[in-house]
Design a protein around this motif. Structure first.
Motif, PDB file in Angstrom:
ATOM      1  N   VAL A  45       2.669  -7.706  -3.610  1.00 24.89           N
ATOM      2  CA  VAL A  45       2.347  -6.287  -3.748  1.00 24.89           C
ATOM      3  C   VAL A  45       3.241  -5.438  -2.844  1.00 24.89           C
ATOM      4  N   ASP A  46       3.724  -6.008  -1.733  1.00 25.75           N
ATOM      5  CA  ASP A  46       4.575  -5.248  -0.817  1.00 25.75           C
ATOM      6  C   ASP A  46       5.860  -4.806  -1.509  1.00 25.75           C
ATOM      7  N   LEU A  82       5.254  -2.353  -4.623  1.00 24.75           N
ATOM      8  CA  LEU A  82       5.087  -0.956  -4.224  1.00 24.75           C
ATOM      9  C   LEU A  82       6.416  -0.345  -3.790  1.00 24.75           C
ATOM     10  N   HIS A 108      -3.117   1.207  -5.244  1.00 27.79           N
ATOM     11  CA  HIS A 108      -2.300   1.453  -4.059  1.00 27.79           C
ATOM     12  C   HIS A 108      -1.361   2.638  -4.267  1.00 27.79           C
ATOM     13  N   ILE A 154       1.144   5.568  -3.454  1.00 30.23           N
ATOM     14  CA  ILE A 154       2.136   5.637  -2.384  1.00 30.23           C
ATOM     15  C   ILE A 154       2.624   7.068  -2.204  1.00 30.23           C
ATOM     16  N   LEU A 175       0.036  -5.153   4.163  1.00 31.19           N
ATOM     17  CA  LEU A 175      -1.423  -5.035   4.113  1.00 31.19           C
ATOM     18  C   LEU A 175      -2.124  -6.005   5.064  1.00 31.19           C
ATOM     19  N   GLU A 195      -7.121  -6.963   6.943  1.00 29.27           N
ATOM     20  CA  GLU A 195      -6.326  -6.097   6.069  1.00 29.27           C
ATOM     21  C   GLU A 195      -6.316  -4.680   6.606  1.00 29.27           C
ATOM     22  N   THR A 220      -3.197  -1.144   7.013  1.00 28.44           N
ATOM     23  CA  THR A 220      -2.075  -0.388   6.443  1.00 28.44           C
ATOM     24  C   THR A 220      -0.846  -0.555   7.325  1.00 28.44           C
ATOM     25  N   SER A 271      -5.270 -11.276   2.172  1.00 26.00           N
ATOM     26  CA  SER A 271      -5.145 -10.820   0.785  1.00 26.00           C
ATOM     27  C   SER A 271      -5.195 -11.958  -0.216  1.00 26.00           C
ATOM     28  N   ASN A 319      -6.254  -5.911 -10.111  1.00 22.73           N
ATOM     29  CA  ASN A 319      -5.653  -5.325  -8.904  1.00 22.73           C
ATOM     30  C   ASN A 319      -6.637  -4.481  -8.105  1.00 22.73           C
ATOM     31  N   GLN A 320      -7.904  -4.492  -8.486  1.00 22.66           N
ATOM     32  CA  GLN A 320      -8.913  -3.735  -7.739  1.00 22.66           C
ATOM     33  C   GLN A 320      -9.586  -4.670  -6.740  1.00 22.66           C
TER      34      GLN A 320
END
Length: 297
Positions: free
Chosen positions: A42-43, A46, A55, A57, A65, A90, A92, A121, A243-244
């Motif tokens: 996911v890093d 995004l 997520h 942005i 995360l 987790e 930010t 995660s 993805n939720q």
């Protein structure tokens, strides 16, 4: 403090290691001096500007995360944790020297910061997709991309629950997948026939985004029995893209239980420095990961 950020969407070259203001814990949060940060697909998704509804942005943006570190600031209303505690969880912008966590747990005894950063995660995701796909004890689950971080967690959680797993992975990871309790086979030409020879899956997970959604639906017999975390086009075939995120608190509690009981171990394949964040993203995007990649601070 040092922090990895990007000011535009794009390839790994948009990542910069810069000086930034330290964050502070708000109500219900803790701040940690980060010792290690997990590297998740996911890093880079995004960073590339892929639209992931969970997520949103705003640029400029930080990265990451997952983190493991030492609590050095406790927000209002937080109980059961104190400055100096070693935690993983987790938050930010975890590719940084300090990060604020919204979900955390004390690190199990014997776990290093490097190892702990690889769990949050992937364990939450593994628990979620197993739940969403509806597979039950005694049934068979097909996992495409079984050797990665989420796959490693899925295989071990399924084993703990009495679910049989057929896992696809590269030739070099067959023994690794078997060691996590799954029946292993390789992907590539003829893989559908190889899976059929091993058993009939009741459900299937796509963890690698290798363009196999149609085959997984055929093998499972129903698009509702397939869930992906990697193929954004899967909904066109009636397959759920998950993805939720669910409860990180519950996921970490389960992770602590399994780790403490010896039922869950996710190895770290490679570690990087903050200055090597771009290389970490390149390696993560290429796939073929056995376990986890982490950044050490």
């Amino acid at each position: 403090m040092k922090k990895v950020i990007y000011t535009e969407f794009g390839g790994p070259d948009v990542l910069r290691l810069l000086d930034a203001e330290e964050p502070h814990a708000g109500p219900g949060e803790v701040r940690v001096a980060v010792r290690a940060a997990g590297v998740n697909p996911v890093d880079w998704r995004l960073r590339e500007g892929q639209v992931l509804g969970a997520h949103p942005i705003t640029l400029p943006a930080g990265v990451g995360l997952d983190a493991a570190g030492v609590v050095d600031e406790v927000g209002d209303g937080v109980e059961g944790v104190a400055v100096g505690d070693q935690v993983f969880g987790e938050g930010t912008d975890t590719y940084a020297e300090f990060s604020v966590l919204s979900g955390w747990a004390r690190m199990p005894a014997g776990l290093t910061f490097e190892e702990a950063a690889g769990y949050p995660s992937v364990v939450e995701t593994a628990l979620r997709v197993i739940r969403e796909v509806g597979v039950q004890p005694g049934q068979t689950l097909l996992v495409s991309g079984a050797a990665g971080g989420v796959g490693s967690a899925v295989l071990q959680i399924a084993r703990d629950r009495g679910i049989t797993v057929i896992g696809t992975a590269g030739a070099e990871n067959q023994d690794y997948v078997r060691g996590l309790g799954a029946v292993a086979t390789t992907y590539g030409a003829g893989w559908v026939e190889r899976v059929r020879g091993l058993g009939r899956p009741d459900a299937a997970l796509d963890l690698a985004g290798a363009g196999v959604i149609g085959d997984l639906v055929e093998l499972a017999g129903d698009p509702r029995k397939v869930v992906t975390i990697a193929d954004l086009d899967a909904p066109r075939l009636g397959v759920r893209f998950s993805n939720q995120a669910g409860s990180m608190k519950d996921a970490l509690a389960e992770a602590v239980r399994l780790i403490s009981d010896g039922g869950l171990h996710i190895p770290v394949q490679k570690s990087y420095t903050l200055g090597e964040a771009a290389a970490a993203h390149i390696d993560s995007r290429s796939g073929h990961t056995r376990g986890r990649r982490v950044i050490l601070i």
